[in-house]
Design a protein around this motif. Structure first.
Motif, PDB file in Angstrom:
ATOM      1  N   THR A 391       0.820  -1.222   0.000  1.00 40.51           N
ATOM      2  CA  THR A 391       0.000   0.000   0.000  1.00 40.51           C
ATOM      3  C   THR A 391       0.843   1.257   0.000  1.00 40.51           C
ATOM      4  O   THR A 391       0.383   2.313   0.441  1.00 40.51           O
ATOM      5  CB  THR A 391      -0.894  -0.006   1.238  1.00 40.51           C
ATOM      6  N   ASP A 393       1.847   3.109  -2.506  1.00 44.12           N
ATOM      7  CA  ASP A 393       1.350   4.132  -3.422  1.00 44.12           C
ATOM      8  C   ASP A 393      -0.160   4.288  -3.345  1.00 44.12           C
ATOM      9  O   ASP A 393      -0.776   4.882  -4.228  1.00 44.12           O
ATOM     10  CB  ASP A 393       1.755   3.775  -4.855  1.00 44.12           C
ATOM     11  N   TRP A 394      -0.790   3.746  -2.309  1.00 47.16           N
ATOM     12  CA  TRP A 394      -2.240   3.904  -2.165  1.00 47.16           C
ATOM     13  C   TRP A 394      -2.569   5.238  -1.510  1.00 47.16           C
ATOM     14  O   TRP A 394      -1.873   5.657  -0.574  1.00 47.16           O
ATOM     15  CB  TRP A 394      -2.825   2.792  -1.308  1.00 47.16           C
ATOM     16  N   ASP A 398      -8.049   4.907   0.209  1.00 50.33           N
ATOM     17  CA  ASP A 398      -8.163   3.504  -0.203  1.00 50.33           C
ATOM     18  C   ASP A 398      -7.709   2.532   0.858  1.00 50.33           C
ATOM     19  O   ASP A 398      -7.761   1.304   0.643  1.00 50.33           O
ATOM     20  CB  ASP A 398      -7.359   3.253  -1.484  1.00 50.33           C
ATOM     21  N   LEU A 399      -7.229   3.049   1.995  1.00 45.89           N
ATOM     22  CA  LEU A 399      -6.768   2.163   3.060  1.00 45.89           C
ATOM     23  C   LEU A 399      -7.985   1.650   3.833  1.00 45.89           C
ATOM     24  O   LEU A 399      -8.377   2.181   4.873  1.00 45.89           O
ATOM     25  CB  LEU A 399      -5.801   2.905   3.979  1.00 45.89           C
ATOM     26  N   GLY A 403      -9.789  -3.926   1.496  1.00 45.22           N
ATOM     27  CA  GLY A 403      -8.733  -3.867   0.486  1.00 45.22           C
ATOM     28  C   GLY A 403      -7.419  -4.440   0.993  1.00 45.22           C
ATOM     29  O   GLY A 403      -6.723  -5.173   0.266  1.00 45.22           O
ATOM     30  N   ARG A 419      -4.959  -1.625   9.005  1.00 47.43           N
ATOM     31  CA  ARG A 419      -5.515  -0.362   8.526  1.00 47.43           C
ATOM     32  C   ARG A 419      -5.258   0.770   9.504  1.00 47.43           C
ATOM     33  O   ARG A 419      -4.858   1.878   9.111  1.00 47.43           O
ATOM     34  CB  ARG A 419      -7.017  -0.545   8.304  1.00 47.43           C
TER      35      ARG A 419
END
Length: 437
Positions: A391, A393-394, A398-399, A403, A419
């Motif tokens: 994650t 580059d998330w 979007d965390l 996902g 998360r």
């Protein structure tokens, strides 16, 4: 205000009053005209409705008359009424000659012709009554003999009266013609009435039964006399209404021919067997050749090279190629050919393993430790490092736990913990290490 001004004002007021009066009269006249027009329209509509109702009434009466004529002009009604008219004309033509014959002898014999004609018609009515009540046949024939006797006697009297007209100036030929005509008319009435009664009886007898069923019964009685005779005896031996005629016929057929199916006899069974044998012998050879070719093709497919599984540890029963399974049951008259198993060339072990992986194996006991998988659970630090790398580059939006769970393949509870840790790293910005977090 001056005189002239007052005069002009009065004239203007009078003119305005006159205009209003004229306008009111015009409105009244228009209202009366409107009412008159509406009244005339209502009258016209009423007259149109009356004409329409009268037209429908005429059409209905015409249809009823046509229906009555259709009912009256049927062949049965024409025959019935025509017979009655012929009978009436016969009585009116034969009775005066008989009256004149007996009155010429004596006036006291006047009731004799009436009794003679009345006897014939009363006996004819007795025949109709006997038919309606289904009386024995001898009763009807007795009544018919009385009718024939009275009609023949009346005909002889009329014939003699016709011959006696020679005394009144007629020639012998004319007198004989008159006598024959009177005798024929005397006999015509009872004969026509008796024929009508006979036709009515036949109609009543055949009207209660379907004509096709009656025709079939007659053909059955004509074609299978012996079976029908035994069936009638079975019906007469059983209590009334207990044995149906069709069931009795089936039993009689089984008794006579030994077959429970009506219509089949031993001769027909033998003929059917011979025909079936001939059909099997005369069957075209193309079907047999096609079956042989299909069985040969199946055998060729079964003898294709099979994979050699000797390189992989497997039971001997699984590696030994068995005889190919060829379904030859659906090919009639096809000989079973011998099948020779052929060992195939070896193939790659990984392909054999892939082919064997989809086959369910039999449980043989506890799996030993050496054969178990070398997989080990990940530590929290490894899981966090993997999640951080995936994650990186998330965006923070979007965390989500779902996902992260799908990305690192972990449990939902651990995904929620990851998360929170990753969001805390993104929001703090103070360089706190992941371990401290």
């Amino acid at each position: 205000m001056s005189y002239y001004e007052e005069r002009r004002a009065d004239q203007a007021a009078k003119a305005e009053q006159k205009r209003l009066t004229a306008r009111h009269d015009e409105e009244l006249r228009a209202e009366r005209q409107k009412e008159a027009d509406e009244r005339a329209a209502r009258l016209r509509e009423q007259a149109r409705a009356d004409r329409q109702a009268e037209r429908q009434d005429r059409q209905q009466r015409r249809a009823e008359r046509a229906e009555r004529r259709k009912e009256v002009l049927t062949p049965a009604e024409i025959y019935r009424r025509g017979t009655l008219a012929v009978v009436t004309a016969s009585g009116l033509a034969s009775l005066p000659a008989q009256v004149m014959h007996f009155v010429r002898i004596s006036a006291m014999l006047l009731p004799l012709p009436l009794a003679l004609e009345g006897l014939a018609w009363v006996m004819a009515a007795g025949v109709a009554y006997a038919d309606a009540r289904h009386l024995p046949g001898w009763v009807r024939w007795l009544l018919r003999s009385l009718i024939a006797a009275s009609a023949a006697f009346a005909a002889s009297i009329n014939y003699g009266y016709g011959l006696s007209l020679t005394a009144q100036g007629l020639t012998v030929a004319d007198a004989r013609a008159v006598g024959l005509g009177l005798a024929a008319v005397t006999l015509l009435g009872p004969v026509a009435f008796e024929i009508r009664q006979w036709v009515s009886t036949l109609d009543a007898a055949t009207g209660a039964v379907d004509p096709d069923r009656l025709r079939h019964s007659r053909r059955r009685s004509r074609h299978h006399r012996k079976v029908v005779r035994i069936a009638d005896r079975l019906v007469s031996a059983a209590p009334f209404g207990d044995l149906d005629r069709q069931e009795a016929f089936e039993r009689a057929w089984s008794i006579v021919h030994g077959c429970p199916e009506p219509g089949m006899t031993p001769k027909l069974h033998k003929q059917a067997a011979k025909s079936t044998d001939k059909m099997h012998k005369a069957r075209p050879l193309k079907d047999t050749d096609r079956a042989k070719k299909r069985s040969t093709a199946d055998i060729d497919k079964s003898t294709l090279p099979l994979p050699d599984r000797s390189s992989t540890p497997a039971p001997a029963a699984e590696l030994a190629p068995g005889p190919p399974k060829v379904d030859l049951t659906k090919h009639t008259h096809t000989p079973t050919l011998p099948v020779t198993p052929v060992r195939s060339a070896p193939i790659a072990p990984e392909r054999v393993a892939a082919a064997e992986s989809g086959r369910p194996r039999r449980v043989t006991g506890k799996v030993p430790a050496a054969a178990r998988s070398a997989w080990s659970p990940r530590s929290p630090e490894q899981l966090l490092a993997e999640a951080r790398s995936v994650t990186a580059d998330w965006p923070i939006e979007d965390l989500t736990a779902e996902g992260i769970r799908k990305a690192v393949r972990t449990a939902p509870a651990k995904a929620r913990e990851l998360r929170e840790i990753l969001r805390a790293e993104r929001t703090d910005g103070d360089g706190q290490s992941p371990e401290a977090a």
